[in-house]
Each structure stands twice: as C-alpha cells, then as structure tokens.
Design a protein around this motif. Structure first.
Motif, PDB file in Angstrom:
ATOM      1  N   ASP A 247       0.830  -1.075   0.064  1.00 39.75           N
ATOM      2  CA  ASP A 247      -0.071   0.160   0.020  1.00 39.75           C
ATOM      3  C   ASP A 247       0.925   1.373   0.296  1.00 39.75           C
ATOM      4  O   ASP A 247       0.583   2.192  -0.602  1.00 39.75           O
ATOM      5  CB  ASP A 247      -0.874   0.036   1.207  1.00 39.75           C
ATOM      6  N   SER A 248       1.998   1.382   0.966  1.00 35.11           N
ATOM      7  CA  SER A 248       2.389   2.658   1.118  1.00 35.11           C
ATOM      8  C   SER A 248       3.286   3.249  -0.370  1.00 35.11           C
ATOM      9  O   SER A 248       3.233   4.226  -0.593  1.00 35.11           O
ATOM     10  CB  SER A 248       3.492   2.547   2.352  1.00 35.11           C
TER      11      SER A 248
ATOM     12  N   MET B  74       5.080   5.967  15.958  1.00 35.64           N
ATOM     13  CA  MET B  74       5.639   6.136  14.402  1.00 35.64           C
ATOM     14  C   MET B  74       5.165   7.627  13.889  1.00 35.64           C
ATOM     15  O   MET B  74       5.662   8.392  13.265  1.00 35.64           O
ATOM     16  CB  MET B  74       4.848   5.063  13.617  1.00 35.64           C
TER      17      MET B  74
ATOM     18  N   THR C 120       0.105   8.076   4.465  1.00 36.23           N
ATOM     19  CA  THR C 120       0.234   6.579   4.963  1.00 36.23           C
ATOM     20  C   THR C 120      -0.312   6.022   3.744  1.00 36.23           C
ATOM     21  O   THR C 120      -1.311   6.515   3.024  1.00 36.23           O
ATOM     22  CB  THR C 120      -0.149   6.272   6.182  1.00 36.23           C
TER      23      THR C 120
ATOM     24  N   GLU D  33      -2.734   3.609   4.384  1.00 35.79           N
ATOM     25  CA  GLU D  33      -3.987   2.968   5.250  1.00 35.79           C
ATOM     26  C   GLU D  33      -5.276   3.076   4.430  1.00 35.79           C
ATOM     27  O   GLU D  33      -5.410   3.841   3.623  1.00 35.79           O
ATOM     28  CB  GLU D  33      -4.214   3.818   6.473  1.00 35.79           C
TER      29      GLU D  33
ATOM     30  N   GLN E 255      -8.825  -2.329   6.695  1.00 35.32           N
ATOM     31  CA  GLN E 255      -8.295  -3.301   6.085  1.00 35.32           C
ATOM     32  C   GLN E 255      -7.301  -4.196   7.134  1.00 35.32           C
ATOM     33  O   GLN E 255      -7.472  -5.322   7.093  1.00 35.32           O
ATOM     34  CB  GLN E 255      -7.052  -2.561   5.285  1.00 35.32           C
TER      35      GLN E 255
HETATM   36  P1  ATP Z   1       1.412  -1.472   3.725  1.00 32.93           P
HETATM   37  O1  ATP Z   1       1.204  -2.337   2.613  1.00 32.93           O
HETATM   38  O2  ATP Z   1       2.004  -0.297   3.185  1.00 32.93           O
HETATM   39  O3  ATP Z   1       2.538  -1.834   4.466  1.00 32.93           O
HETATM   40  P2  ATP Z   1      -0.572  -2.482   5.505  1.00 32.93           P
HETATM   41  O4  ATP Z   1      -1.704  -2.531   4.931  1.00 32.93           O
HETATM   42  O5  ATP Z   1       0.575  -3.539   5.488  1.00 32.93           O
HETATM   43  O6  ATP Z   1       0.259  -1.295   4.750  1.00 32.93           O
HETATM   44  P3  ATP Z   1       0.020  -1.461   8.035  1.00 32.93           P
HETATM   45  O7  ATP Z   1       0.944  -2.361   8.369  1.00 32.93           O
HETATM   46  O8  ATP Z   1      -0.986  -1.283   9.340  1.00 32.93           O
HETATM   47  O9  ATP Z   1      -0.817  -1.531   6.833  1.00 32.93           O
HETATM   48  O10 ATP Z   1       0.719   0.186   7.942  1.00 32.93           O
HETATM   49  C1  ATP Z   1      -0.230   1.297   7.557  1.00 32.93           C
HETATM   50  C2  ATP Z   1       0.688   2.156   7.211  1.00 32.93           C
HETATM   51  O11 ATP Z   1       1.593   2.745   8.020  1.00 32.93           O
HETATM   52  C3  ATP Z   1       1.433   1.760   5.883  1.00 32.93           C
HETATM   53  O12 ATP Z   1       0.745   1.984   4.681  1.00 32.93           O
HETATM   54  C4  ATP Z   1       2.694   2.916   5.983  1.00 32.93           C
HETATM   55  O13 ATP Z   1       2.337   4.209   5.635  1.00 32.93           O
HETATM   56  C5  ATP Z   1       2.799   2.797   7.390  1.00 32.93           C
HETATM   57  N1  ATP Z   1       3.854   2.042   8.151  1.00 32.93           N
HETATM   58  C6  ATP Z   1       3.804   0.297   8.150  1.00 32.93           C
HETATM   59  N2  ATP Z   1       4.763   0.051   8.523  1.00 32.93           N
HETATM   60  C7  ATP Z   1       6.006   0.891   8.531  1.00 32.93           C
HETATM   61  C8  ATP Z   1       7.108   0.969   8.645  1.00 32.93           C
HETATM   62  N3  ATP Z   1       7.997  -0.254   8.931  1.00 32.93           N
HETATM   63  N4  ATP Z   1       7.742   2.012   8.322  1.00 32.93           N
HETATM   64  C9  ATP Z   1       7.099   3.195   7.932  1.00 32.93           C
HETATM   65  N5  ATP Z   1       6.019   3.255   7.655  1.00 32.93           N
HETATM   66  C10 ATP Z   1       5.169   1.984   8.040  1.00 32.93           C
END
Ligand code: ATP
Ligand code: MG
Length: 396
Positions: free
Chosen positions: A190-191, A269, A287, A289, A293
């Motif tokens: 996602d990010s 964070m 982010t 998000e 999800q």
């Molecule tokens: P992603 O696919 O982007 O990892 P996700 O669906 O796995 O998202 P989460 O792990 O809950 O969801 O994370 C939500 C958001 O928090 C991420 O999209 C990202 O913007 C941020 N995030 C998560 N892990 C990290 C990390 N290790 N470093 C920086 N940002 C993070």
C-alpha cells in the motif's frame, strides 16, 4: 532537428497565473530525468513541452520511456519535424508515419495551425496532406469517424510537427508544485502506491521507514530502497530516512496492554514522522492506510493515531479496495517487490486479538505505562539517511 517528443500539458494549462511557474517546474523535472539519456533541449510553448535531441548521442527511446512517467502531461508523442512548406509537410507525413500507414486500411488527417501566418488554413492543409497520402498509399481509404490512423499536422512557430495519436501521459501535476510531504513507507503493497498517488498530485516526497533490528533484516530495508527506486521513476529524487524503533517496540510489548500494542506503536510512528517531517520542511504526512483493512485502520483506531499529530495526514488509499491498489502497484511495477516476504516492524510482536474500536482515553492510559518520550528521542537521534533516484546511483 528530425524528431522530437511532445508532451501535452494537462491541468497545468488551466492554472492561470501559476501556469508559467508550473511549466518551469515540469521542465526542470524532465531535464533532470533525461540528464543520463543524452543531450536534450526542453522548452515550452502553447500548452506543449518540446523535448529535442541535441546530438546523436541522445537516446530517444529511453527519453520517451522516461517522459511517459512525468507527472503533468496528459499525453505524449514522438513527432517528425518538417519545414513549413506544404510539400515538405506532405513528404514528411508519408515518410514519418510509413509503418503505421502501410498497416492501416483507413486514415484521416487533422491539422492544428497555431502559426496564423502560414498561408494555408487548417482544413486546407488537412485536405492537401490527405490527397498526397492517398496517392502515396493507394490501399488507404479516408474515414473521418473511426480511422485506423489519425495523422496530426501541427503547424507551429518554427516547424510543422507530424505524429499519430498521442499516448496517454502520466497525468497529475508536476512534482514540486504541491509542496513537500513525508510518506511513511513500509515494504508492503500500500505505501508505495500511496506515495505514487501523492507525487501524482505534485507533492515532492521524503520517505520515512521504521526498522526494528534484529527483528527486521537488512533485506527488508533493501526492499524499501528498491520500492522507492520504482516510485522515483515518477516522483523524482526521494530522501529516505530510516529510524530504528526496536527499544520502543520492546517497551510497548513488555509494559502496555497487549490488545493496544499496535495502535500505541502507530502513535509513536506518527510522532517520530512528524518530528522528522518538520525538520525536512514537509507540510504533511502520507500513509498507505485503507479503511477497515486491518485492526489499526478502523475509524476509531485512526482517530487515536491522528490525535498525536498536528499536521495533515493524507491517506490517498483510504477508500480503495485491495484489488484497486494491486492494479496500481502492477502498473507502477512495485507489486513484485512488495510481495517479497520480509518482516516489517508492524508485523513483529503483533497482538493476537488487537482492539478494533479503541477509545482515546483507553489508549492514552495504556501508553502511560512507558517512558516513550526518551525512547523516541533516542530513536530520532540515530537515523540513517540516503538519497534515492531511479536514474542515478543511490547516494549515502
Ligand atoms: P503497507 O502495505 O503499506 O505496509 P499495510 O496494509 O501493511 O500497509 P500497516 O502495516 O498497518 O498496513 O501500515 C499502515 C501504514 O503505516 C503503511 O501503509 C505505512 O504508511 C505505515 N507503515 C507501516 N509500517 C511501516 C514501517 N515499517 N515504516 C514506515 N511506515 C510504516
Ligand atoms: Mg505493512
């Protein structure tokens, strides 16, 4: 000049007084992107940017590939340049579009004349060019409604340009028009898509990644670097700041209520991200998000996370389904990297039953069990920074 790349401006063309400065930003982005593809001149005129090779070392195929990823263009095309005489225009059209015209059954000619001093008017040029092409390629028929090939003749100031239909451009606004924001980047799906989406709206990106060695590996970090290189094909140069959260995560695991662990971690964070973003001159956080999800992405959990930040948090994917996100990830070529299986700091120490509807009061109370401020300070004092650019070596 035999051949150029034309980029058609999209929304910028509607920007009134800001238009010129947006064009300048876009031209600067293109120049930077083409600097390792040879010598080019980049100029703007009449809602079009001209990319012109200056010598034989200029790699037009590479330049076209890179121009396809420049935000701010609704369309782009390669075009043959003809001197501004009817015969030269006719000959150029027949020669430059030979392959397409030989394969086609039907065609039409469209003409745009921005040089009003040119002796023939647009419909006359189109008629004359059409007649010439019918003579050269007798198998062709004219179909004005649904032609296989449209031959465009653009009579501009210095040259007439010949091309077939433009390809769709990357859209959006030139990176840099929309200020700067810090994207929280994990190795997930996602990010990177969220980062790309905001760059598309003209935002210059700084990236922040949280790691937790030894629970997360150097390979996970390398994955983030490779993802950002892909994003930077569109977004330009990206500064990546990596922050270690190991101690904070251990404290949260050991002292905070288990079911609130993820929300509390996310609050730290965002606190860390905001501090770094302010230092970098960023005006917002981004982010990946998407509502509902996972447990930390319910409205209640997001409210608890947002309560600690004082700048806008953009979540461009908040209303997107996974399938829609995957579609973009495939398009921007981040999908294959994102699905590589490395631990993210969000996936270690995850509670078995995270609370999906936490209240702020409950979270604040849970968070009170640790001295988070000191640990956050420690983390922020030991960050690592690199610069990522798809077309240059990564610099430390
Ligand atoms: P992603 O696919 O982007 O990892 P996700 O669906 O796995 O998202 P989460 O792990 O809950 O969801 O994370 C939500 C958001 O928090 C991420 O999209 C990202 O913007 C941020 N995030 C998560 N892990 C990290 C990390 N290790 N470093 C920086 N940002 C993070
Ligand atoms: Mg993730």
């Amino acid at each position: 000049m035999r051949e150029v790349i034309l980029l058609k401006l999209g929304e910028i063309a509607l920007k009134g007084l800001n238009r010129r400065s947006f064009e300048e930003i876009m031209m600067k982005n293109i120049r930077r992107r083409l600097s390792s593809a040879g010598e080019f001149s980049v100029t703007a005129k009449q809602s079009t940017i001209y990319v012109e090779p200056l010598d034989d070392s200029a790699d037009m195929d590479l330049a076209e590939e890179r121009c396809a990823k420049v935000f701010g263009a609704v369309g782009y095309t390669r075009a043959g340049a003809a001197e501004k005489e009817l015969v030269k225009i006719q000959e150029k059209a027949a020669e430059y579009l030979r392959d397409e015209l030989e394969l086609a059954e039907t065609f039409k000619v469209e003409c745009k004349r921005s040089d009003k001093k040119f002796p023939l008017k647009s419909p006359e040029i189109a008629t004359e060019a059409g007649a010439y092409l019918l003579e050269k390629y007798p198998h062709l028929r004219v179909d004005v409604h649904n032609p296989d090939v449209t031959v465009w003749v653009e009579v501009r100031e210095e040259f007439a340009f010949i091309h077939s239909d433009a390809k769709p451009g990357a859209g959006g606004l030139p990176v840099g028009c929309g200020g700067k924001a810090a994207v929280l980047i994990s190795g997930g799906l996602d990010s990177p898509v969220a980062a790309w989406s905001m760059a598309k709206r003209g935002v210059e990106l700084t990236a922040i990644h949280f790691s937790s060695p030894p629970y997360t590996s150097e390979l996970a970090h390398d994955k983030v670097v490779r993802l950002l290189r892909r994003v930077s094909e569109y977004a330009g140069r990206i500064k990546l700041i990596t922050v270690e959260l190991t101690h904070l995560q251990q404290e949260i695991r050991d002292h905070c209520p288990e079911e609130l662990g993820t929300v509390i971690l996310r609050r730290y964070m965002l606190r860390a991200a905001q501090a770094l973003a302010e230092d970098e001159g960023c005006l917002a956080l981004i982010t990946g998000e998407s509502l509902g999800q996972v447990a930390s992405q319910t409205i209640q959990a997001i409210a608890c996370t947002d309560a600690v930040v004082g700048m806008p948090v953009f979540r461009p994917l908040i209303g997107s389904d996974k399938a829609e996100i995957v579609k973009i990830a495939r398009k921007i070529d981040t999908y294959d990297i994102s699905i590589e299986p490395y631990e993210d700091c969000c996936t270690i120490f995850t509670p078995k039953h995270p609370r999906t509807k936490p209240s702020l009061e409950m979270v604040e109370r849970g968070e009170g069990a640790i001295e988070g401020g000191a640990l956050l300070k420690e983390a922020l004092e030991n960050v690592e920074t690199i610069h990522i650019n798809a077309y240059e070596d990564t610099e430390r």
